[in-house]
Scaffold this active site. Structure first.
Site, PDB file in Angstrom:
ATOM      1  N   GLN A   1      41.996  33.190  47.313  1.00  0.00           N
ATOM      2  CA  GLN A   1      42.774  32.185  46.620  1.00  0.00           C
ATOM      3  C   GLN A   1      44.124  31.947  47.320  1.00  0.00           C
ATOM      4  O   GLN A   1      44.563  32.748  48.131  1.00  0.00           O
ATOM      5  CB  GLN A   1      42.997  32.581  45.161  1.00  0.00           C
TER       6      GLN A   1
ATOM      7  N   GLU B   1      47.967  40.752  38.262  1.00  0.00           N
ATOM      8  CA  GLU B   1      49.401  40.493  38.153  1.00  0.00           C
ATOM      9  C   GLU B   1      50.180  41.712  37.690  1.00  0.00           C
ATOM     10  O   GLU B   1      51.360  41.880  37.991  1.00  0.00           O
ATOM     11  CB  GLU B   1      49.607  39.330  37.161  1.00  0.00           C
TER      12      GLU B   1
ATOM     13  N   ASP C   1      40.552  44.457  39.763  1.00  0.00           N
ATOM     14  CA  ASP C   1      40.702  43.086  40.235  1.00  0.00           C
ATOM     15  C   ASP C   1      40.017  42.971  41.589  1.00  0.00           C
ATOM     16  O   ASP C   1      40.048  43.889  42.402  1.00  0.00           O
ATOM     17  CB  ASP C   1      42.195  42.737  40.349  1.00  0.00           C
TER      18      ASP C   1
ATOM     19  N   ASP D   1      34.546  43.912  42.226  1.00  0.00           N
ATOM     20  CA  ASP D   1      34.021  42.982  41.245  1.00  0.00           C
ATOM     21  C   ASP D   1      33.958  43.709  39.899  1.00  0.00           C
ATOM     22  O   ASP D   1      33.437  44.835  39.812  1.00  0.00           O
ATOM     23  CB  ASP D   1      32.632  42.545  41.709  1.00  0.00           C
ATOM     24  N   ALA D   2      34.471  43.079  38.856  1.00  0.00           N
ATOM     25  CA  ALA D   2      34.595  43.772  37.566  1.00  0.00           C
ATOM     26  C   ALA D   2      33.237  44.175  37.008  1.00  0.00           C
ATOM     27  O   ALA D   2      33.084  45.252  36.423  1.00  0.00           O
ATOM     28  CB  ALA D   2      35.326  42.871  36.559  1.00  0.00           C
TER      29      ALA D   2
ATOM     30  N   ASP E   1      40.889  39.677  31.429  1.00  0.00           N
ATOM     31  CA  ASP E   1      42.060  38.901  31.864  1.00  0.00           C
ATOM     32  C   ASP E   1      41.632  38.112  33.102  1.00  0.00           C
ATOM     33  O   ASP E   1      42.114  38.336  34.207  1.00  0.00           O
ATOM     34  CB  ASP E   1      43.197  39.882  32.174  1.00  0.00           C
TER      35      ASP E   1
END
Lengths: 338, 338, 338, 338
Positions: free
Chosen positions: C59, C114, C134, C165-166, C183
């Site tokens: 991203q 975050e 995350d 990967d969650a 989240d």
């Protein structure tokens, strides 16, 4: 209406409801037209109103009333023409060729549905016949209906309006013209008008349809110090492959936020002093030009150092790739989608 | 019209002139309404059209057709009311007071020229008479002419429209009302409506004109987690000085980009369970509310921790400075400037 | 620096060059962050500075210093979190579940790079262990480096940060958790996180990893009067298929220009009075909440009439189409692209 | 960094939190510099970063890194100079005068704190001494520190930097100069530099400080087809009252969204063919000009019809009103505010 200053200091009444909580100290223009000149650059005009929006078979159309540039015709999100300065574009597109030509009688416009190009041509007293060939009937009808400035031109008996693909039309016609004018979208690869800017199109379709001493002129995209390499230099170079004499020139058009370019081409020499240019204007053109005269054109046709250099060094020529080119089949830009 | 997708992939015709050079790959909304929520914050709506603009004696007015929020009434550069969510503001302003009151027959609206507040009141079957007092006749006429949704309300024989300063009007009247509603611009010091939010106005003009058991309710500005300290907390605190029972509540209004506040005040207790609230709605209101019911109001009247705290700690009371206050002379907000 | 008012009236010196020709009467903010909330709606913040921009494997990331909302983390052109109001989002995501749970010791966060979610969890004195999983290591590193407010949390020995990967991570773990928190980005079909919102994921991966009495909570997208039908109602309905008790709630987050939603779900009853809620906060949470207390939560969990109705009427359930679903292969959202 | 394309199609990871709900299909530039060219016209550049902002005693300053125009110096909300095209402004300001002058040795710059004007002057091998007099020390220091392109010029031993009001400085000096250059803000009535554009200033301060054969040149504001009447025509007409030979010229500067103007004036004839111009450039200027050569200047000094006409018809002369004019007291623009 619309431009009334805020009643600052005095009361502005007991608002219709409560949401006026920070409007006391004057306020700013709040309706805007926003154009992406390029991905990272926007030019925004405050709006008086949106006069009309619609969509044709080919494109989306809007007529806006803008504060800085008056009425503005927008097609597919790009400003085409603004009331206050379209005369620059259209005088530059039309008059040099028709002034250089000693006696232009017949003119063919590829595109030009807005009517302004025809309007400028029809000011020339030598002109007998103008063929305007645009593919989009609804744009033509829209402009007829909404652009008051071109009303008279649209009614001129010398003007013949044809709805067709420009290539197909010009190929199908036996007659030749004194001046052929390209008032088309830019030659973006894969774009609608690309094939109307190629060497083969100029060689096989345009040049054969010019009378002896005939002149071809085309709009040639942005011609600014940086933007001229997008298409201007290449249109120039492509025409140089086909015609003996080629004259590129440019002018700053405020509503385009750029300098714009045109290229004039012929197999006859294109030489005229500023004084002769002015004399011919006087003899041939009814009414007074607002932008163009002899000196203006002599300035417009001396490009700045950087642009001149690029044009001289340009090697790319627009061609239709062998695979993509099917002769006689019509081009993407003007074909009937029937 | 207007929302036609771009003719992507296919041709978009031989443009009216050349300036379409980068419009191939789809394009973005290009006409926008832009509001400064505050100096550093803007909220922008894509526009379909600008339906009407004009200026009254007091304020500048526009009716826009926006893509995200439908028709929007803008006064002095601030959105007043948007078609798709004005029901939130107006149901919240009107129904709690008229539901809490057991039998509201006569209602006085200070401001409210848009007509939506009257429209919601007139849905109450108990209501005999509504006086709407707005200072700006042209706003009233504009809204009558352009806001179809309020057409029926403007014609209701129970509605009396008065063009006057709200204070002057309410002082001049002998009769009392069951509910008085403040649908006015926020109390900005020096602003047009400031004097219609002061302790003395509430004490001397509003409270004496309420019938036994009467309720006063006012819009009270932004009530967001940060914005509630602008005027909401202070309106609440001012009303607490004058009335025994004061109920602040809030709701998020998307087109305002904020949570909005209202305060209801009375000398009679304001207690009603969610179920009773719903029952009364059923008994009294014609048609169905879109936003408000018993549960919604119970949620709306429980403010979040931070807002609750600020309201409890607020010490400022709106007063008219001795020097500035000239009794009987009318207020800045509603006075006739004759 | 930056906010100095214009030297109006006085001189502003003999400008560096000549282009100051209209700057005399004060001037406006000129650097802006502009977010498209939706295609036709923009929210724009004046900028102090662009603190950092970069791109990770997954991203594009930016840390901006905005005037209205302080430092703002932007990922792929969408505001994630703004300094002045991220506490609303994160308190709402974390505290209800951890307060409702009588004794939450182990917590698993899906996403949350975050660090703010972990920060809020770590304020709970009962918590022994937090796993934050995350997929994007560079986002985690970026936030560690730049978000001072989360510095302490990132160093807390109870926090275990996993880059994975969650789904793969949670499947591979044998242990169960008292609270699992989602989240993650919204469940857009084809989007990165869609598969972490499906019925089968909740049934097969989440629920089996909750201890007796465990609670799952997830952010649930916009929950405004219009926007709640995008994903909020459907996440709610999907969780209702899997868990006995499901509590949706919402809060207005100013920097999102919308009301936001969360959904809490469990097979144990989720009942707590506002007073009990407050008592538990006092007992369990170090420091003081800025947004959430018992009353705030009771208001947040009473949705407004229109939203309540939509949620009750929602019939869509997120599933992975048979064809697209390959068990055990990991989801689009969290898979390692190795 | 910053310009990484969106990871379209592939995953973009499990976002830091949930607010990525509509970011899938690529995304747009989100940080912008926005300039009001005029009240109803904005020009907006996508931003890479805000390199520096600050405020001096006189003005607010910012150095931005813009996508379309590179690093840009902004003073009081107006773009002064952009990395990619400042050479147009500065070559046009400096070289015509220094080329027309047969042997320019000493140069005085009024303003010019950015350093680019000095940089261009110092390329002339004939030049012995350049005095740059800017009132704002902090601008000078800022530009020294941040504008790498002018680093070498700022260190050139031939350059003397004076912090003072330009009028006071030039009056106090006994020596004369071969060329005096005005690189000042536009002559807005009441503006900081107005008094440095008046007939009396030119007569009493500038002309007496020119050596025999000396040339004065000044930037002269926007010179577009509409904008040239703001100040360009009047500066031209004012100089015509004072000097025997006056040459106005213009060039399109993309980052200004306009054509810009300069005026050169002398009591010696200003005649040079394009070829002589090129020859002198070759003899006198180190390195190669990017914009200006003989042909470019001959084009630049032939104004278009409309502009030429306005200039010829201009009757206004800038004067200091008797009341406002106090000889020897210094001007608003350059005075020390001590």
């Amino acid at each position: 209406m619309g431009d009334i200053a805020c009643s600052n200091g005095i009361s502005n009444g007991n608002g219709v409801n409560g949401k006026a909580h920070s409007s006391l100290n004057g306020y700013r223009k709040s309706c805007w037209y926003e154009e992406e000149i390029e991905e990272n650059l926007r030019f925004c005009f405050a709006l008086n109103s949106i006069l009309h929006t619609g969509a044709t078979q080919y494109q989306e159309i809007a007529l806006l009333d803008t504060k800085p540039f008056g009425k503005a015709l927008v097609i597919d999100g790009k400003l085409q023409s603004a009331e206050v300065d379209e005369f620059i574009y259209h005088e530059c597109l039309v008059h040099p060729a028709l002034v250089y030509h000693p006696n232009p009688k017949t003119i063919f416009i590829m595109g030009g549905g807005e009517g302004s190009t025809a309007r400028e041509i029809l000011r020339h007293s030598t002109v007998d016949k103008v063929v305007m060939c645009d593919i989009d009937e609804e744009v033509v009808d829209f402009c007829k209906a909404y652009l008051a400035v071109n009303k008279k031109a649209f009614c001129d008996p010398r003007l013949e309006i044809i709805i067709n693909d420009a290539r197909r039309e010009i190929e199908s016609r036996k007659e030749c013209y004194d001046v052929i004018i390209g008032d088309l979208a830019d030659p973006i690869e894969g774009g609608p008008c690309y094939k109307l800017y190629t060497k083969s199109f100029y060689e096989l379709c345009v040049k054969p349809k010019l009378n002896e001493g005939g002149i071809f002129v085309t709009q040639a995209g942005p011609a600014g110090i940086f933007s001229h390499t997008e298409v201007f230099s290449c249109i120039y170079n492509t025409l140089k492959q086909v015609f003996k004499y080629v004259v590129p020139y440019s002018a700053h058009v405020p509503s385009y936020a750029d300098t714009w370019g045109w290229v004039m081409a012929s197999d006859s020499p294109l030489v005229l002093s500023a004084d002769e240019f002015d004399l011919r204007i006087k003899q041939k053109i009814r009414g007074e030009n607002r932008y163009l005269d002899g000196k203006t054109f002599s300035s417009a046709s001396i490009l700045s150092k950087a642009v001149r250099k690029s044009l001289n060094n340009e090697t790319h020529v627009y061609t239709e790739g062998a695979a993509r080119f099917i002769y006689g089949h019509g081009s993407a830009c003007n074909q009937n989608h029937a």
